[in-house]
Design an enzyme around this catalytic site. Structure first.
Site, PDB file in Angstrom:
ATOM      1  N   HIS A  19     -40.106  -8.148  25.029  1.00 50.43           N
ATOM      2  CA  HIS A  19     -39.988  -6.700  25.150  1.00 50.43           C
ATOM      3  C   HIS A  19     -41.224  -6.147  25.847  1.00 50.43           C
ATOM      4  CE1 HIS A  19     -42.129  -7.626  21.440  1.00 50.43           C
ATOM      5  NE2 HIS A  19     -42.662  -6.420  21.438  1.00 50.43           N
ATOM      6  N   GLU A  46     -29.461  -2.536  26.566  1.00 47.94           N
ATOM      7  CA  GLU A  46     -29.556  -3.000  25.182  1.00 47.94           C
ATOM      8  C   GLU A  46     -28.721  -2.086  24.279  1.00 47.94           C
ATOM      9  OE1 GLU A  46     -33.875  -2.866  24.895  1.00 47.94           O
ATOM     10  OE2 GLU A  46     -33.848  -5.016  24.479  1.00 47.94           O
ATOM     11  N   GLN A  88     -32.346  -9.645  12.194  1.00 47.97           N
ATOM     12  CA  GLN A  88     -32.123 -10.418  13.415  1.00 47.97           C
ATOM     13  C   GLN A  88     -30.644 -10.727  13.611  1.00 47.97           C
ATOM     14  OE1 GLN A  88     -35.948 -10.328  14.947  1.00 47.97           O
ATOM     15  NE2 GLN A  88     -34.067 -11.029  15.890  1.00 47.97           N
TER      16      GLN A  88
END
Length: 361
Positions: A19, A46, A88
């Site tokens: 990122h 995203e 996650q």
């Protein structure tokens, strides 16, 4: 391998990497310069809406808060690991869903990157996706494992759920100089983000290991054959080094097993008395090898202004592998899937195919 006359030709590119390196800006610059003509180019950003506002809590903020609370000794490593594993998995869900939505419509590959002849030139649809499931299911969990925030048990569980790549999955890993990377992260200051240079070092290493893993496997590497040469991984040693230096594992033309993702997955809790992985862990490592081997992994340095990076990205795309649609209506279905993903999962508009474009497919 050439396509059948009349079949649609599709290029799918997943631009990934740590990122803050500028991958989203680069992809947007590439698509913004395209005229609305064939081949239709769609940029899927995203899935920030899915991550930040679809459910009751903001997953991005929760991830940074969890790491901060662990660093401040407000929660235990076990508690942080449980939170992080759930987050996650949540982060990877949109990508897994997109893969399954496209799977029935993606056919065979039309050309191999190492063919001696020219690659097919006609492209009916170019789909650029900001990130791939490997980010949430492998790279970020592994980086947090290297920092001591999640257990290898969690990493192994996430790896085992990484979807099998579709044919023609081109994964471009973006990179950037460490100091410039830190400067860009400071400048963008997204809501909920916290600048953590140790985490930045960890994720940079995870992506370098991903690229090296692909090269290792495609050159005939075998983790079982080379396992005995690996030292046992010590997260504490990694954290100490990352906290003091800007070291990033180099991308190697001929990487060994120690340069790959497998190097961080040799820990005592999963080994037998001989130092070899127990069956369940070995199967996890096999899944990792099979998934990464099936990806077409490339690297792209994003040093420079967005226009220059977009031009470099365009040149790279010219040599990537295409697929054909699996049935006559495949192109239309892929456009519909891209439009639905952009509409429901992105905060701001990825360029969706218009109604006219979808109907004319």
């Amino acid at each position: 391998m050439s396509g059948t006359a009349g079949t649609s030709r599709i290029l799918r590119v997943y631009l990934d990497g740590p990122h803050g390196v500028g991958k989203s800006t680069t992809a947007e610059a590439l698509v913004a310069r395209c005229e609305p003509r064939r081949p239709i180019r769609s940029m899927l950003q995203e899935p920030m809406a899915y991550w930040r506002s679809t459910f009751a809590s903001d997953a991005i903020t929760e991830i940074y808060d969890t790491q901060h609370r662990l660093d401040s000794n407000e929660i235990t490593a076990a508690e942080a690991g449980a939170f992080m594993t759930s987050l996650q998995l949540h982060m990877g869900t949109p990508y897994a869903l997109l893969e399954e939505a496209m799977r029935p419509h993606v056919g065979r590959e039309l050309a191999e990157p190492d063919d001696n002849g020219p690659l097919p030139q006609r492209r009916d649809f170019v789909l650029v996706v900001d990130r791939h499931a490997v980010a949430s299911m492998v790279c970020y969990p592994l980086a947090r494992f290297m920092m001591g925030c999640v257990s290898l048990r969690s990493v192994a569980s996430l790896i085992s759920h990484l979807p099998p790549p579709l044919p023609g999955t081109n994964l471009v890993v973006a990179s950037l100089d460490f100091r410039e990377h830190a400067a860009r992260l400071r400048a963008r200051a997204r809501p909920g983000e916290r600048l953590d240079l140790t985490m930045m070092a960890a994720i940079r290493n995870a992506y370098a290991m991903l690229a090296n893993t692909s090269r290792y496997l495609l050159s005939g590497g075998d983790w079982r054959r080379d396992w005995g040469s690996l030292p046992v991984f010590k997260p504490s040693a990694f954290v100490a080094r990352a906290a003091k230096t800007a070291y990033t594992l180099p991308l190697r033309d001929e990487p060994g097993l120690a340069d790959t993702l497998f190097a961080a997955l040799k820990v005592p809790e999963f080994l037998d008395a001989r130092g070899y992985p127990r069956a369940a862990h070995a199967w996890t490592l096999d899944i990792l090898a099979n998934r990464i081997r099936a990806l077409r992994v490339y690297t792209l340095d994003l040093t420079g202004p967005p226009e220059a990076c977009a031009a470099a990205f365009r040149r790279l795309c010219a040599g990537l592998v295409l697929t054909e649609g699996s049935h006559p209506g495949a192109l239309c279905e892929l456009k519909r899937a891209a439009a639905a993903y952009a509409r429901e999962m992105s905060v701001v508009g990825s360029r969706e195919p218009t109604t006219a474009e979808v109907e004319s497919a």
